[in-house]
Design a protein around this motif. Structure first.
Motif, PDB file in Angstrom:
ATOM      1  N   CYS A  22     121.511 -15.535  15.283  1.00  0.00           N
ATOM      2  CA  CYS A  22     121.469 -14.754  14.026  1.00  0.00           C
ATOM      3  C   CYS A  22     120.080 -14.802  13.399  1.00  0.00           C
ATOM      4  N   THR A  23     119.450 -15.966  13.436  1.00  0.00           N
ATOM      5  CA  THR A  23     118.108 -16.123  12.851  1.00  0.00           C
ATOM      6  C   THR A  23     117.083 -15.284  13.599  1.00  0.00           C
ATOM      7  N   ILE A  24     117.136 -15.287  14.916  1.00  0.00           N
ATOM      8  CA  ILE A  24     116.167 -14.518  15.714  1.00  0.00           C
ATOM      9  C   ILE A  24     116.369 -13.019  15.511  1.00  0.00           C
ATOM     10  N   ILE A  25     117.633 -12.586  15.423  1.00  0.00           N
ATOM     11  CA  ILE A  25     117.905 -11.161  15.161  1.00  0.00           C
ATOM     12  C   ILE A  25     117.318 -10.746  13.815  1.00  0.00           C
ATOM     13  N   LEU A  26     117.567 -11.551  12.779  1.00  0.00           N
ATOM     14  CA  LEU A  26     117.024 -11.244  11.452  1.00  0.00           C
ATOM     15  C   LEU A  26     115.495 -11.290  11.456  1.00  0.00           C
ATOM     16  N   PHE A  27     114.948 -12.238  12.191  1.00  0.00           N
ATOM     17  CA  PHE A  27     113.491 -12.356  12.282  1.00  0.00           C
ATOM     18  C   PHE A  27     112.877 -11.069  12.819  1.00  0.00           C
ATOM     19  N   ASN A  28     113.465 -10.524  13.866  1.00  0.00           N
ATOM     20  CA  ASN A  28     112.923  -9.305  14.466  1.00  0.00           C
ATOM     21  C   ASN A  28     113.117  -8.091  13.567  1.00  0.00           C
ATOM     22  N   PRO A  35     105.529  -5.450   9.576  1.00  0.00           N
ATOM     23  CA  PRO A  35     104.746  -6.043  10.668  1.00  0.00           C
ATOM     24  C   PRO A  35     103.364  -6.525  10.255  1.00  0.00           C
ATOM     25  N   THR A  36     102.919  -6.121   9.080  1.00  0.00           N
ATOM     26  CA  THR A  36     101.592  -6.530   8.609  1.00  0.00           C
ATOM     27  C   THR A  36     101.709  -7.662   7.599  1.00  0.00           C
ATOM     28  N   VAL A  91     100.426 -11.734  14.095  1.00  0.00           N
ATOM     29  CA  VAL A  91     101.393 -11.913  13.011  1.00  0.00           C
ATOM     30  C   VAL A  91     102.748 -12.366  13.542  1.00  0.00           C
ATOM     31  N   TYR A  92     103.230 -11.725  14.607  1.00  0.00           N
ATOM     32  CA  TYR A  92     104.572 -12.037  15.119  1.00  0.00           C
ATOM     33  C   TYR A  92     104.684 -13.506  15.504  1.00  0.00           C
ATOM     34  N   PHE A  93     103.744 -13.991  16.286  1.00  0.00           N
ATOM     35  CA  PHE A  93     103.819 -15.369  16.777  1.00  0.00           C
ATOM     36  C   PHE A  93     103.538 -16.381  15.679  1.00  0.00           C
ATOM     37  N   LEU A  94     102.664 -16.027  14.749  1.00  0.00           N
ATOM     38  CA  LEU A  94     102.399 -16.943  13.631  1.00  0.00           C
ATOM     39  C   LEU A  94     103.664 -17.125  12.795  1.00  0.00           C
ATOM     40  N   ARG A  95     104.349 -16.030  12.503  1.00  0.00           N
ATOM     41  CA  ARG A  95     105.611 -16.139  11.758  1.00  0.00           C
ATOM     42  C   ARG A  95     106.670 -16.902  12.556  1.00  0.00           C
ATOM     43  N   LEU A  96     106.634 -16.749  13.870  1.00  0.00           N
ATOM     44  CA  LEU A  96     107.617 -17.410  14.724  1.00  0.00           C
ATOM     45  C   LEU A  96     107.535 -18.936  14.600  1.00  0.00           C
ATOM     46  N   THR A  97     106.395 -19.449  14.146  1.00  0.00           N
ATOM     47  CA  THR A  97     106.235 -20.886  13.903  1.00  0.00           C
ATOM     48  C   THR A  97     107.347 -21.410  13.001  1.00  0.00           C
ATOM     49  N   ASN A  98     107.657 -20.656  11.949  1.00  0.00           N
ATOM     50  CA  ASN A  98     108.674 -21.105  10.998  1.00  0.00           C
ATOM     51  C   ASN A  98     110.080 -21.059  11.579  1.00  0.00           C
ATOM     52  N   VAL A  99     110.312 -20.216  12.579  1.00  0.00           N
ATOM     53  CA  VAL A  99     111.611 -20.205  13.256  1.00  0.00           C
ATOM     54  C   VAL A  99     111.830 -21.536  13.971  1.00  0.00           C
ATOM     55  N   PHE A 100     110.786 -22.031  14.635  1.00  0.00           N
ATOM     56  CA  PHE A 100     110.906 -23.323  15.317  1.00  0.00           C
ATOM     57  C   PHE A 100     111.040 -24.462  14.317  1.00  0.00           C
ATOM     58  N   PHE A 101     110.357 -24.340  13.193  1.00  0.00           N
ATOM     59  CA  PHE A 101     110.506 -25.360  12.153  1.00  0.00           C
ATOM     60  C   PHE A 101     111.941 -25.402  11.629  1.00  0.00           C
ATOM     61  N   VAL A 102     112.531 -24.236  11.396  1.00  0.00           N
ATOM     62  CA  VAL A 102     113.887 -24.221  10.825  1.00  0.00           C
ATOM     63  C   VAL A 102     114.911 -24.696  11.850  1.00  0.00           C
ATOM     64  N   TYR A 145     105.082 -16.031   7.046  1.00  0.00           N
ATOM     65  CA  TYR A 145     104.188 -17.150   7.378  1.00  0.00           C
ATOM     66  C   TYR A 145     103.788 -17.880   6.100  1.00  0.00           C
ATOM     67  N   TYR A 146     104.699 -18.705   5.613  1.00  0.00           N
ATOM     68  CA  TYR A 146     104.508 -19.511   4.402  1.00  0.00           C
ATOM     69  C   TYR A 146     104.641 -20.992   4.755  1.00  0.00           C
ATOM     70  N   THR A 147     104.306 -21.851   3.813  1.00  0.00           N
ATOM     71  CA  THR A 147     104.279 -23.296   4.068  1.00  0.00           C
ATOM     72  C   THR A 147     105.614 -23.998   3.838  1.00  0.00           C
ATOM     73  N   ASP A 148     106.587 -23.339   3.217  1.00  0.00           N
ATOM     74  CA  ASP A 148     107.771 -24.040   2.701  1.00  0.00           C
ATOM     75  C   ASP A 148     108.663 -24.632   3.787  1.00  0.00           C
ATOM     76  N   VAL A 149     108.878 -23.898   4.864  1.00  0.00           N
ATOM     77  CA  VAL A 149     109.791 -24.371   5.914  1.00  0.00           C
ATOM     78  C   VAL A 149     109.185 -25.569   6.644  1.00  0.00           C
ATOM     79  N   GLY A 150     107.898 -25.486   6.959  1.00  0.00           N
ATOM     80  CA  GLY A 150     107.223 -26.604   7.611  1.00  0.00           C
ATOM     81  C   GLY A 150     107.121 -27.824   6.716  1.00  0.00           C
TER      82      GLY A 150
END
Length: 466
Positions: A22-28, A35-36, A91-102, A145-150
């Protein structure tokens, strides 16, 4: 027993897989719509991309937080890019960082709940874990791409290792949390003091009991500690040795932070004029209202309301005094940040315009809500000892009162810490909490995705977010 362990693994895996999908679907979906870089990403993303290119001397003066997010991202993405031959600092991969954090947060929350509530059933444990993993204030920022999740990830790591008695490792993760957000130093202090650390070492050496009320205990603890270096020098030395042995890592973190404050000449790294520390006691009131909304299944019930009314009648002098103080605070001591009044891209702008800042009468009308929330929060934490309660209140005040800007993201760690330590009594509470979180997440995501607008004279699209 072995079968039960396999059942636990299967239940955890099943829940996590559903959550992850569900998280990955919402992420995409979020990425396709936006996208910017948006909002603070216009600072965070270029800064990380500079690091990706090996330029560690460039620093955007508008960035207020340390480079923990950028360093941790580059530490993973650059080796990955070299291995795959891809350009991953986009942008896509940088934001994906927070998916791994969560995803890491999901596991850490499970471990913490199991540690703090060993008697809880597996289904309640997993539902609590799932609820905290979709807590709206953090879940929304999984997709940006924010600091809160990490920041929450490293706080949870620190708390997890601390509860396991590995304080040196915990302190290292505390340093990482501070590298994401400076205010994490307050929660490093909490962890170093609140659970089998310096306060408890002193109590053990002085044979001080915790059975008295919080205020009585505090008075006894201060007087006993003050007497140690004067009347019990040998005992004082033993206390110091024990504290250094257990809490040395936390103390080094504190010293490092003090050096940072001295060298930086302030708390915020950049944009210092817009992030000046102040005395904004009203933030405590807003936090109490925030907790009552998101934790209402555990705090609100007819029985608790009835007990609260009885308490107010019985302790009418205290109730009147607290009410008077809150009136004074909300009437004369509220600090209003210019961003709160000017930036209509944040939900807090609308909360302020329509409720909290509309007029004095409406603002003061929320005082009974704040008092009830404070009372029921303390009632809910009664199973924790006096030290824990006092330190939690102190650290809450230290973390929110100096903030001039009303920003709900500042409430994430104190809220999650409170929720982790709640004793869950029924499935109804958990399902209601899940429903509230899903509704708020749906509302904020739909608002962000489907209600864009434009500022007059500007071509860039604007969206409403936390």
């Amino acid at each position: 027993m072995m079968w039960r362990e396999k059942e636990q693994v299967l239940m955890f895996t099943f829940t996590f897989v559903i959550y992850a999908v569900c998280t990955i679907i919402l992420f995409n979906i979020m990425y396709r719509t936006q996208p910017t870089p948006y909002m603070d990403e216009i600072f965070h993303i270029p800064q990380t991309q500079s690091y990706c290119k090996g330029n560690f001397t460039k620093w955007d003066p508008k960035i207020t937080t340390p480079p923990g997010l950028y360093l941790s991202t580059v530490g993973v993405l650059v080796p990955l890019a070299q291995w795959l031959g891809w350009e991953v600092c986009e942008v896509y991969f940088l934001r994906l960082t927070n998916v791994f954090f969560v995803f890491g947060n999901f596991y850490l929350l499970y471990c913490l709940l199991l540690n703090l509530h060993p008697q809880i059933s597996e289904s309640k444990l997993l539902l609590s874990c799932l609820n905290l993993s979709i807590f709206p204030l953090t879940y929304f920022f999984v997709f940006l791409y924010y600091t809160d999740v990490g920041n929450l990830f490293f706080f949870l790591l620190m708390y997890t290792f601390h509860l396991q008695g590995q304080d040196l490792v915990a302190a290292l993760f505390g340093v990482m949390a501070v590298f994401f957000r400076q205010t994490s130093i307050i929660w490093v202090f909490f962890v170093s003091m609140a659970a089998e650390s310096s306060v408890y070492i002193t109590m053990k050496r002085t044979k001080l009991e915790k059975k008295s009320s919080s205020l009585q205990f505090l008075k006894k603890f201060i007087s006993t500690t003050a007497a140690l270096p004067v009347h019990h020098k040998k005992q004082f030395v033993n206390v110091l040795i024990d504290i250094l042995d257990t809490c040395g890592g936390y103390l080094l973190t504190a010293v490092g932070f003090i050096v940072f404050l001295y060298r930086n000449k302030g708390f915020a790294l950049g944009d210092k004029d817009a992030h000046v520390l102040c005395f904004n006691v009203s933030q405590v009131c807003y936090f109490l209202g925030f907790v009552l909304v998101f934790c209402s299944p555990f705090l609100l019930s007819p029985g608790k309301v009835k007990k609260f009314i009885s308490f107010c009648i019985k302790e009418w002098v205290l109730t009147a005094a607290v009410t008077a103080v809150m009136i004074l605070v909300l009437e004369y001591l509220v600090q209003i940040h210019p961003y709160l009044l000017a930036d209509n891209r944040h939900l807090t702008f609308y909360v302020w315009q329509r409720f909290l800042g509309r007029n004095s009468l409406l603002s003061c009308a929320f005082i009974p809500v704040y008092i009830f929330s404070g009372w029921t929060v303390l009632q809910t934490l009664q199973h924790k000892d006096s030290v824990w309660q006092l330190l939690y209140i102190l650290c809450l005040v230290l973390s929110v009162v100096p903030q001039k800007l009303l920003e709900f993201r500042y409430f994430i760690i104190p809220y999650v810490l409170f929720r982790l330590n709640i004793q869950v009594n029924s499935y109804i509470q958990l399902f209601l909490e899940f429903s509230i979180y899903v509704f708020v997440n749906a509302f904020t995501l739909v608002l962000f995705l489907n209600k864009p607008f434009y500022w007059e004279g500007q071509s860039e699209i604007q969206r409403i977010m936390w």
